[in-house]
Design an enzyme around this catalytic site. Structure first.
Site, mmCIF file in Angstrom:
data_model
loop_
_atom_site.group_PDB
_atom_site.id
_atom_site.type_symbol
_atom_site.label_atom_id
_atom_site.label_comp_id
_atom_site.label_asym_id
_atom_site.label_seq_id
_atom_site.Cartn_x
_atom_site.Cartn_y
_atom_site.Cartn_z
ATOM 1 N N ASN A 147 12.282 18.129 51.333
ATOM 2 C CA ASN A 147 11.090 18.004 52.174
ATOM 3 C C ASN A 147 10.057 19.091 51.888
ATOM 4 O O ASN A 147 9.185 19.364 52.712
ATOM 5 C CB ASN A 147 11.466 18.006 53.660
ATOM 6 C CG ASN A 147 12.268 19.224 54.078
ATOM 7 O OD1 ASN A 147 12.459 20.156 53.303
ATOM 8 N ND2 ASN A 147 12.747 19.227 55.315
ATOM 9 N N ARG A 285 9.517 30.253 58.962
ATOM 10 C CA ARG A 285 10.383 30.471 60.106
ATOM 11 C C ARG A 285 9.628 31.353 61.104
ATOM 12 O O ARG A 285 8.966 32.321 60.730
ATOM 13 C CB ARG A 285 11.702 31.140 59.701
ATOM 14 C CG ARG A 285 12.662 30.210 58.954
ATOM 15 C CD ARG A 285 13.152 29.065 59.816
ATOM 16 N NE ARG A 285 14.075 28.184 59.118
ATOM 17 C CZ ARG A 285 13.724 27.072 58.477
ATOM 18 N NH1 ARG A 285 12.448 26.708 58.413
ATOM 19 N NH2 ARG A 285 14.632 26.311 57.907
ATOM 20 N N GLN A 314 14.588 27.911 68.493
ATOM 21 C CA GLN A 314 14.165 26.513 68.540
ATOM 22 C C GLN A 314 15.235 25.686 69.235
ATOM 23 O O GLN A 314 16.407 25.794 68.854
ATOM 24 C CB GLN A 314 13.897 25.990 67.124
ATOM 25 C CG GLN A 314 12.688 26.657 66.505
ATOM 26 C CD GLN A 314 12.220 26.016 65.209
ATOM 27 O OE1 GLN A 314 11.089 26.194 64.819
ATOM 28 N NE2 GLN A 314 13.065 25.281 64.524
ATOM 29 N N HIS A 333 8.586 21.728 65.478
ATOM 30 C CA HIS A 333 8.992 21.843 64.075
ATOM 31 C C HIS A 333 9.125 20.441 63.459
ATOM 32 O O HIS A 333 10.183 19.824 63.471
ATOM 33 C CB HIS A 333 10.323 22.593 63.977
ATOM 34 C CG HIS A 333 10.654 23.061 62.600
ATOM 35 N ND1 HIS A 333 11.678 23.935 62.334
ATOM 36 C CD2 HIS A 333 10.086 22.785 61.397
ATOM 37 C CE1 HIS A 333 11.744 24.172 61.032
ATOM 38 N NE2 HIS A 333 10.792 23.465 60.445
#
Length: 401
Positions: A147, A285, A314, A333
């Site tokens: 990705n 991050r 998260q 995210h």
């Protein structure tokens, strides 16, 4: 028989989609560096389906159960009473995503006596205490490059959204206004700006290739300098350290892994070295940036805008200040979990599991930790240590919900 514990994000609030916006997605066979896309023996899903949420199960149930394995899928991952904590005790394999990470701390790894493989369905394995994984003989793997382009596209979108003041302008339209002066008082052209990336790996290099046609001046810092022909092709200026890059650029995009060397890299001091009115985009991050330093910089005007899709922990607690700070373009995210990306990381997850269960080598580019040491991509990109400290704050989101 192995027990596979899979942690995925929740299904859509209105239920699993009965149909999708598009009937198909493009087939991607390989990546820019010559690496092939995932090549499992088979898949049990249609490309373009929602695979990353609980009901999607990464398309793994049929494959795993046909081979005698147990699959447990949950989104309940935080806290001592979570499903993840209870099921982890006898799990052989844990699968998690960066978007809804199951934090594998040293304490959790110590409880998981059977754990042999921690698999990231996506890229970025900092939610695993890599030092504890090395010390306990746990293999850590991720689906490298699956990705990266998805994230690079998101970076370009967010840079343009900040510089052109898109989000407030869109909101004026939604609210029925035509307030042109309000829209453009913070709107600039990207053309001619100095744009730099912290790290020029798969994502950082892809971002620069996509920004080159915008007529910007490109800069980069990386521990591993790019070949001369790539620097010349893109007109890149190399910086020997992050501070030098931060001082030179109008826009900085962060594309490095999180590990002890990069934790809180962008603190008050580093942001203070940037030009006043710079833009900072972080899809790497959240913990690479000091949470409160970012808020202070936006409030003072040192930063003209901050965007990204990564937070720490998260999911971010409901009271996380990045939700309400001025001039931001934050999203959950999502950059690396488009339906296109899910097809690749679900296929890559199955490829890794096929190798693991058959006792075959896992692709070197997928490896982060193996045999008690950093390996493959991990040896190139990470440093030993732990970056999971503070992850228990994620339970606040669960309690608030």
């Amino acid at each position: 028989m192995a027990k596979v514990l899979c942690v995925l994000y929740d299904d859509p609030i209105d239920g699993f989609p009965p149909k999708y916006a598009r009937d198909s997605i493009p087939h991607i066979a390989g990546y820019a560096d010559g690496q092939t896309a995932p090549t499992p023996d088979a898949i049990d899903f249609n490309p373009g389906e929602l695979l990353g949420s609980v009901s999607g199960e990464l398309g793994l149930r049929k494959f795993l159960e046909a081979n005698g394995h147990e699959l447990v899928v949950t989104s309940d991952k935080d806290g001592a009473n979570s499903t993840f904590e209870k099921e982890l005790v006898d799990a052989d394999v844990v699968i998690s995503q960066p978007f809804w990470p199951a934090y594998l701390t040293a304490e959790r790894i110590a409880k998981a006596k059977n754990l042999k493989l921690a698999l990231t369905a996506g890229i970025g394995s900092d939610h695993v205490d890599l030092q504890a994984a090395m010390d306990n003989g746990v293999t850590v793997a991720e689906v490298t490059f699956c990705n990266s382009i998805s994230v690079a596209e998101h970076v370009v979108m967010q840079i343009l959204s900040l510089v052109r003041n898109y989000i407030p302008s869109y909101q004026w339209a939604v609210n029925g206004g035509w307030n042109i002066a309000d829209c453009v008082e913070r709107s600039y052209d990207l053309e001619g700006m100095e744009v730099g990336t912290v790290a020029a790996g798969r994502i950082g290099l892809a971002v620069m290739r996509r920004l080159k046609p915008f007529g910007v001046n490109l800069h980069y810092y990386d521990k591993h300098r790019l070949p001369v022909d790539v620097e010349e092709e893109l007109g890149l200026t190399f910086h020997p350290d992050v501070e030098s890059l931060a001082k030179a650029c109008d826009v900085v995009t962060i594309n490095c892994p999180l590990h002890p060397e990069t934790e809180h890299l962008f603190d008050d001091a580093m942001i203070g070295k940037m030009k006043r009115g710079s833009y900072l985009v972080n899809t790497a991050r959240g913990k690479i940036c000091d949470r409160d330093a970012v808020v202070r910089a936006l409030e003072s005007g040192q930063l003209a805008g901050y965007a990204g899709d990564v937070w720490f922990p998260q999911p971010a607690p409901k009271d996380h200040p990045w939700r309400t700070m001025p001039n931001h373009g934050m999203t959950p995210h999502i950059s690396g979990t488009s339906l296109s990306a899910q097809t690749r990381y679900a296929a890559g997850t199955r490829e890794i599991l096929e190798c693991f269960f058959a006792g075959k080598p896992i692709r070197d580019e997928y490896l982060i930790v193996q045999g008690g040491a950093l390996a493959g991509t991990g040896a190139h990109s990470y440093t030993a240590g732990d970056a999971t400290g503070g992850s228990e704050e994620a339970e606040k989101f669960k309690k608030a919900g």
